[in-house]
Write an enzyme that holds these catalytic residues in place. Sequence first.
Site, PDB file in Angstrom:
ATOM      1  N   ASP A 109      -4.485   1.345   3.712  1.00 14.68           N
ATOM      2  CA  ASP A 109      -5.199   0.251   4.366  1.00 14.68           C
ATOM      3  C   ASP A 109      -5.019   0.370   5.877  1.00 14.68           C
ATOM      4  O   ASP A 109      -3.897   0.582   6.366  1.00 14.68           O
ATOM      5  CB  ASP A 109      -4.693  -1.108   3.882  1.00 14.68           C
ATOM      6  N   ASP A 122       0.863  -1.182   0.000  1.00 14.06           N
ATOM      7  CA  ASP A 122       0.000   0.000   0.000  1.00 14.06           C
ATOM      8  C   ASP A 122       0.899   1.232   0.000  1.00 14.06           C
ATOM      9  O   ASP A 122       2.057   1.167   0.412  1.00 14.06           O
ATOM     10  CB  ASP A 122      -0.858   0.036   1.272  1.00 14.06           C
ATOM     11  N   ARG A 170     -13.615   0.045  -2.666  1.00 12.74           N
ATOM     12  CA  ARG A 170     -13.131   0.192  -1.280  1.00 12.74           C
ATOM     13  C   ARG A 170     -12.888   1.646  -0.895  1.00 12.74           C
ATOM     14  O   ARG A 170     -11.771   2.014  -0.533  1.00 12.74           O
ATOM     15  CB  ARG A 170     -11.838  -0.604  -1.051  1.00 12.74           C
ATOM     16  N   ASP A 185      -1.721  -2.818  -4.351  1.00  9.65           N
ATOM     17  CA  ASP A 185      -2.715  -3.215  -3.352  1.00  9.65           C
ATOM     18  C   ASP A 185      -3.508  -1.963  -2.999  1.00  9.65           C
ATOM     19  O   ASP A 185      -4.098  -1.359  -3.882  1.00  9.65           O
ATOM     20  CB  ASP A 185      -2.056  -3.911  -2.153  1.00  9.65           C
TER      21      ASP A 185
HETATM   22 CA    CA Z   1      -2.864  -3.794   1.973  1.00  9.71          CA
END
Ligand code: CA
Length: 385
Positions: A224, A181, A277, A220
């Site tokens: 996060d 990330d 997301r 990714d």
């Molecule tokens: Ca991640």
Amino acid sequence: LPNGTTGGSLAAADRVFTVTNRNELVAALTVTGSAPRIVQIAGTIDANVGDDGNALGCEDYYRADPTSGEMYALDKFLAAYDPATWGRVPPAGPQEEARKVSAAAQSARIRTRIPTNTTIVGLGADARIIGAWFDIRPASGNNNAAANVIIRNITFEDVADCFPAWDPTDGSAGNWNSLYDAISVRNATHVWIDHNTFRDRATRDERLPTYFGRLYQVHDGHIDVTNASDYVTVSWNRILDHDKVMLIGSSDSATASDRNRLRVTLHHNFIAGVGQRVPRVRLGQGHVYNNFYKVQHLPNYGYSWGVGRESQIYAENNFFITDKSIAMADVIERLNGTKITAVGTRRAGEKAGAIVDVVAAWNAENDPDLLPDAGWAPVLYGPAG
Ligand code: CA
Ligand code: CA
């Protein structure tokens, strides 16, 4: 923390650093001690460079399987695990082992641990960090220790995994999954991510190849927040051109560590050209307010609000511009969750001032219905004292 998230704002003069390249950034972040520190980013910093400052390409991270001595190479990997010949079973053997050690070599370069009581702030409008994984994790395990980190005024760009893993059983057609990330918040509390830009340019999904019939996804998340983290605010950022934006909670089964934690606020973000997301929540509470969502025509638009297990999203006063092909029911995806509050949502093209009931729109097209009440309402606190 009695005064909320302060980062390095109280840093003494000898703990304020201005950095212009990866070596200087790593040096500033590894100066010992937990006293407040401020790291100022000047210009562009590329994480994929050697100690001599020269750029490293993916091939520079290729390593050999320690058992067989076979070197990783993408064409060899693809030849070895093509489902047409290998079948739909997970990769195993020299190329997969070589991929793992190659990935570890890249991770060692780009993983950037952020110590506690730190502010990292861009100087001016051109502060940019390419290819780095900011890992905010004061302690591993299920601790949720105070990180007290502030990240401001930086463009995060092209955080890309040179060694995606092939999972032939992820979905009906398999998927390429990547690790890094731009910012990971794990086992950490008190993090403020403010006035940054997150985007992909050189590695935009549209530019990535397809292998085994699936996009060779090298990204990714942008941001996060997982593993018992808490008290995280993501405000006034530009969040652009990426598939998976923000996972809050990484496992349905992490009830012991994540339940009653993962309290995250997203406000005043500009979100455009992303797939999914924004956020996807499991077990946590997301206050998602005053964000601007530009849902562009993308082959990969999935949803904006992901309603995961025991998630409690309170979406308030968000604004959407969408292509005509996208209905407001598409904004929500139910992922083992049961409820979401969405109030004050507006959409360009509706009557002036008209409020769109997104949950009702979703319920009209899906069963079982979502409860239009996340079970809580945000309480705003003023400064301490
Ligand atoms: Ca991640
Ligand atoms: Ca229904």
